[in-house]
Design a protein around this motif. Structure first.
Motif, mmCIF file in Angstrom:
data_model
loop_
_atom_site.group_PDB
_atom_site.id
_atom_site.type_symbol
_atom_site.label_atom_id
_atom_site.label_comp_id
_atom_site.label_asym_id
_atom_site.label_seq_id
_atom_site.Cartn_x
_atom_site.Cartn_y
_atom_site.Cartn_z
ATOM 1 N N GLN A 289 0.824 -1.202 0.000
ATOM 2 C CA GLN A 289 0.000 0.000 0.000
ATOM 3 C C GLN A 289 0.861 1.256 0.000
ATOM 4 O OE1 GLN A 289 -3.355 0.061 -0.255
ATOM 5 N NE2 GLN A 289 -3.207 -2.164 -0.531
ATOM 6 N N GLN A 290 0.439 2.232 -0.779
ATOM 7 C CA GLN A 290 1.081 3.539 -0.774
ATOM 8 C C GLN A 290 0.522 4.372 0.393
ATOM 9 O OE1 GLN A 290 3.545 4.516 -2.730
ATOM 10 N NE2 GLN A 290 3.574 2.534 -3.754
ATOM 11 N N PRO A 291 1.190 5.444 0.798
ATOM 12 C CA PRO A 291 0.640 6.329 1.838
ATOM 13 C C PRO A 291 -0.769 6.781 1.497
ATOM 14 C CG PRO A 291 2.914 6.919 1.337
ATOM 15 C CD PRO A 291 2.511 5.883 0.335
ATOM 16 N N ARG A 292 -1.625 6.909 2.516
ATOM 17 C CA ARG A 292 -3.046 7.175 2.288
ATOM 18 C C ARG A 292 -3.291 8.502 1.588
ATOM 19 N NH1 ARG A 292 -6.182 5.087 7.779
ATOM 20 N NH2 ARG A 292 -5.597 2.878 7.575
ATOM 21 N N ASP A 293 -2.416 9.493 1.804
ATOM 22 C CA ASP A 293 -2.644 10.786 1.156
ATOM 23 C C ASP A 293 -2.189 10.792 -0.285
ATOM 24 O OD1 ASP A 293 0.066 10.727 1.425
ATOM 25 O OD2 ASP A 293 0.239 12.499 2.718
ATOM 26 N N GLY A 294 -1.674 9.646 -0.760
ATOM 27 C CA GLY A 294 -1.270 9.535 -2.154
ATOM 28 C C GLY A 294 0.074 10.145 -2.454
ATOM 29 N N ARG A 295 0.730 10.724 -1.448
ATOM 30 C CA ARG A 295 2.029 11.358 -1.673
ATOM 31 C C ARG A 295 3.144 10.483 -1.127
ATOM 32 N NH1 ARG A 295 1.274 17.047 1.141
ATOM 33 N NH2 ARG A 295 0.492 15.604 2.737
ATOM 34 N N GLU A 296 4.276 10.489 -1.786
ATOM 35 C CA GLU A 296 5.428 9.713 -1.351
ATOM 36 C C GLU A 296 6.448 10.643 -0.702
ATOM 37 O OE1 GLU A 296 7.090 7.571 -4.544
ATOM 38 O OE2 GLU A 296 5.328 6.333 -4.914
ATOM 39 N N GLU A 297 6.909 10.240 0.456
ATOM 40 C CA GLU A 297 7.965 11.011 1.096
ATOM 41 C C GLU A 297 9.262 10.846 0.316
ATOM 42 O OE1 GLU A 297 7.322 12.970 3.506
ATOM 43 O OE2 GLU A 297 5.263 12.309 3.895
ATOM 44 N N ALA A 298 10.192 11.773 0.547
ATOM 45 C CA ALA A 298 11.440 11.741 -0.207
ATOM 46 C C ALA A 298 12.219 10.462 0.047
ATOM 47 C CB ALA A 298 12.295 12.959 0.170
ATOM 48 N N ASN A 299 12.097 9.904 1.266
ATOM 49 C CA ASN A 299 12.847 8.691 1.589
ATOM 50 C C ASN A 299 11.989 7.441 1.456
ATOM 51 O OD1 ASN A 299 11.144 9.169 3.694
ATOM 52 N ND2 ASN A 299 12.657 8.819 5.321
ATOM 53 N N GLN A 300 10.816 7.565 0.851
ATOM 54 C CA GLN A 300 9.899 6.432 0.716
ATOM 55 C C GLN A 300 9.700 6.135 -0.770
ATOM 56 O OE1 GLN A 300 6.184 6.944 2.702
ATOM 57 N NE2 GLN A 300 5.729 4.771 2.715
ATOM 58 N N GLN A 301 10.712 5.587 -1.366
ATOM 59 C CA GLN A 301 10.671 5.288 -2.789
ATOM 60 C C GLN A 301 9.900 3.991 -3.029
ATOM 61 O OE1 GLN A 301 11.653 7.501 -4.790
ATOM 62 N NE2 GLN A 301 12.713 8.786 -3.298
ATOM 63 N N PRO A 302 9.270 3.848 -4.197
ATOM 64 C CA PRO A 302 8.565 2.604 -4.499
ATOM 65 C C PRO A 302 9.543 1.437 -4.597
ATOM 66 C CG PRO A 302 8.716 3.991 -6.460
ATOM 67 C CD PRO A 302 9.187 4.819 -5.295
ATOM 68 N N SER A 303 9.059 0.262 -4.277
ATOM 69 C CA SER A 303 9.897 -0.926 -4.401
ATOM 70 C C SER A 303 10.196 -1.196 -5.872
ATOM 71 C CB SER A 303 9.190 -2.133 -3.780
ATOM 72 O OG SER A 303 8.044 -2.473 -4.554
ATOM 73 N N VAL A 304 11.172 -2.062 -6.110
ATOM 74 C CA VAL A 304 11.499 -2.428 -7.491
ATOM 75 C C VAL A 304 10.270 -3.032 -8.171
ATOM 76 C CG1 VAL A 304 13.019 -3.808 -8.956
ATOM 77 C CG2 VAL A 304 13.874 -2.874 -6.813
ATOM 78 N N ALA A 305 9.543 -3.886 -7.444
ATOM 79 C CA ALA A 305 8.368 -4.529 -8.033
ATOM 80 C C ALA A 305 7.278 -3.505 -8.347
ATOM 81 C CB ALA A 305 7.842 -5.607 -7.093
ATOM 82 N N GLN A 306 7.070 -2.516 -7.463
ATOM 83 C CA GLN A 306 6.077 -1.478 -7.747
ATOM 84 C C GLN A 306 6.467 -0.683 -8.989
ATOM 85 O OE1 GLN A 306 6.254 0.265 -3.754
ATOM 86 N NE2 GLN A 306 4.041 -0.006 -3.584
ATOM 87 N N GLN A 307 7.741 -0.377 -9.114
ATOM 88 C CA GLN A 307 8.197 0.365 -10.286
ATOM 89 C C GLN A 307 7.966 -0.435 -11.560
ATOM 90 O OE1 GLN A 307 12.285 1.995 -10.324
ATOM 91 N NE2 GLN A 307 12.457 1.010 -12.333
#
Length: 600
Positions: A289-307
């Motif tokens: 799951q991504q953060p509920r507000d739909g925004r990604e923090e600078a240190n919270q990059q998507p996993s390789v599989a998500q990418q």
């Protein structure tokens, strides 16, 4: 152009989001591409044409990493993902066969669980499978509906990933198999267990052209002409923009693909993969799951599989590119890592070459599918019928339907379920002195000596891909003393030990063959030898040698073999193996009877 064919306002809104997704797919922070890295290899130092698969620091990369382990003493938790649409009868039969394999091998060694996704429109199939799981699944089979599957779209991939997430709900199994409703097990239960436990640290992700391009030896190769492609070989995977909504799949080749996306790995192959625990865990991260507000923090990059999911989802048949592209991306990021070095580019599923499946009224994608194995319905020679499948590493075959192919499946099951035989093996009597406990010596003398029996599989030799020597030692005239079972030992690499580029040696066995070799299969013309002595050698007839289980060879190869004796004496020999062979047999270069006693 797509909007003109899309029904309803809901799909029109989804279409706008899809167009934005194509533009954003795979964009890296800062727009920088990963630099190309390669796992270190040695330049061949031998004459031209000779491939040297040796690392710079270690003369034999696998020698110091091999550990001797009993060949039938490793518990394996096996998870199966089964995708069902209309052939629910065969799916039930497949699940029953897998549960029966657990019963035969024993739940202390093999534990089977399954997550079964049924097409949301297949009400009868869902009801039948739910009833079967409640009555016979033993709490280990979960049947669910979540997606309406349309071929060529992303729904099949999302059903697969959701099933993988459910298998991981408690703890990811040691091994995960992705199977269709038309799959069927074509190995005996013990052969299934032996093969998967032997390969538990490897993932089999079929990639079109992988063997043709050199397989694991590609880093050692320069330009090589393999001749014209065969009629059934797949073309290079191309990105074909695809949009799925309302049970329909629309294809629009005219949608522009961003240049930064075109420069990234995009690889295709069959979706029927077999994944190690580590690879399955990495793939399951695609649905985190991504953060509920739909925004990604600078240190919270998507996993390789998500990418990778974002990069393949907008294009046709992402179920046939997700795992392959994930493997390529993992290798690009860490070419020497355990995940990259533990991935093999062919499948454990066998089928006839795919054919044009015709147009699906719900899909604009061009679909290919292997034909039903209906020609096997009246086949009485099972060994001839299964020769090509048994001559490959495949544990499963498709396509079966439990209707037209039912009679063949009945005969195949009966053959593979035949229990092994125990035959008297007086030529193995020297094992009595070595393996029986010292306190049994007087008992053996008073009981008239020791008896040795060898276990002989009743299944055809061509179906036994990884045989082992199993013997029973008992006292001739004293049945009150329980017999001793002894199993040969293999040398196998531990997890993460495929650290350098090169051919993967899966297991080593040393033993003695009979003067006559075993029957050849059509896929491996020479056929592996039957070792009637293994791990322990004593004077007798036949040849002594090393039998190495390998990944499939992309070409014919010559090997050098070094033997080291108890006093550090050495002997060197050579052996050859044909293209697509999965073993090499190297005969001891000297007379075995002249060797010094001890450990070699």
């Amino acid at each position: 152009r797509v909007a003109a064919r899309v029904p309803g306002a809901a799909c029109a809104a989804e279409l706008r989001r899809w167009c934005c997704g194509v533009e954003a797919a795979g964009a890296r922070p800062g727009g920088k591409a990963l630099p190309h890295r390669a796992c270190p290899v040695d330049a061949p130092s031998a004459p031209a044409g000779h491939l040297q698969v040796q690392g710079p620091e270690v003369p034999m990369p696998w020698a110091h990493e091999l550990e001797l382990v009993p060949s039938a003493d490793v518990p394996l938790r096996l998870g199966c993902i089964v995708l069902v649409h209309r052939w629910w009868g065969n799916a039930l039969r497949l699940l029953g066969r897998m549960m029966a394999a657990q019963d035969v091998v024993g739940s202390n060694l093999l534990q089977v669980s399954a997550a079964v996704h049924v097409d949301g429109r297949a009400a009868e199939a869902f009801g039948r499978l739910r009833s079967w799981a409640a009555e016979r699944g033993g709490g280990r089979v979960e049947v669910f509906q979540q997606f309406n599957i349309t071929r060529g779209g992303a729904s099949m991939l999302f059903a697969t990933l959701e099933a993988l997430r459910r298998l991981q709900s408690e703890s990811m199994p040691d091994y995960v198999l992705l199977l269709s409703e038309s799959h069927y097990l074509v190995r005996s239960p013990w052969q299934l267990y032996t093969e998967l436990s032997l390969h538990r640290h490897l993932s089999f992700v079929g990639i079109h052209g992988w063997l043709r391009d050199g397989g694991s030896l590609k880093p050692f190769m320069k330009t090589r002409d393999f001749g014209p492609a065969l009629p059934w070989e797949h073309k290079l995977k191309q990105r074909l923009p695809m949009f799925e909504c309302g049970g329909h799949v629309f294809v629009e080749p005219g949608v522009p693909i961003p240049q930064h996306l075109q420069a990234k790995p995009y690889v295709g192959g069959p979706q029927w993969v077999a994944l190690s625990k580590a690879f399955a865990t990495a793939a399951a991260a695609a649905l985190l799951q991504q953060p509920r507000d739909g925004r990604e923090e600078a240190n919270q990059q998507p996993s390789v599989a998500q990418q990778v999911l974002g990069e393949v989802q907008p294009f046709s048949q992402p179920d046939e590119s997700f795992f392959q592209t994930l493997a390529a991306e993992i290798e690009a990021r860490d070419p020497c890592g355990a995940l990259a070095r533990g991935t093999v580019g062919y499948s454990l599923t066998w089928n006839l070459p795919a054919q044009d499946a015709g147009m699906d009224p719900s899909s604009e994608a061009e679909l290919m599918s292997p034909p039903l194995l209906s020609h096997l319905a009246d086949e009485t020679d099972l060994e001839a019928a299964m020769g090509w499948a048994w001559g490959t590493p495949a544990a499963f075959a498709r396509k079966f339907d439990d209707n037209i192919t039912r009679s063949f499946q009945d005969r195949l099951d009966a053959l593979l379920d035949m229990p092994p035989k125990w035959v008297v093996a007086a030529d193995l009597n020297p094992l009595c002195d070595l393996l029986l406990p010292e306190e049994s010596g007087p008992l053996a003398a008073s009981a008239g000596g020791c008896s040795v029996r060898r276990q002989v599989p009743a299944t055809p030799p061509s179906s036994e891909r990884h045989p082992r020597l199993i013997v029973e030692l008992g006292l001739l005239k004293d049945e009150s003393v329980a017999p001793l079972l002894a199993v040969e030992r293999r040398a196998v690499p531990g997890v993460g030990n495929f650290a350098r580029a090169g051919l993967r040696v899966l297991a080593l066995r040393v033993g003695r063959t009979r003067p006559s070799r075993s029957t050849a299969s059509p896929f491996e013309p020479s056929g592996p030898p039957d070792l009637w002595q293994a791990s322990v050698i004593w004077p007798s007839s036949g040849s002594v040698g090393l039998l190495a289980d390998l990944e499939l060879l992309p070409m014919s190869l010559d090997f050098e073999v070094e033997w080291v004796g108890p006093h550090n004496e050495t002997m060197r020999g050579s052996a050859s193996a044909a293209k697509h062979a999965s073993y090499v047999w190297a005969v001891l270069p000297e007379d075995a009877e002249s060797l010094a006693s001890g450990t070699w």
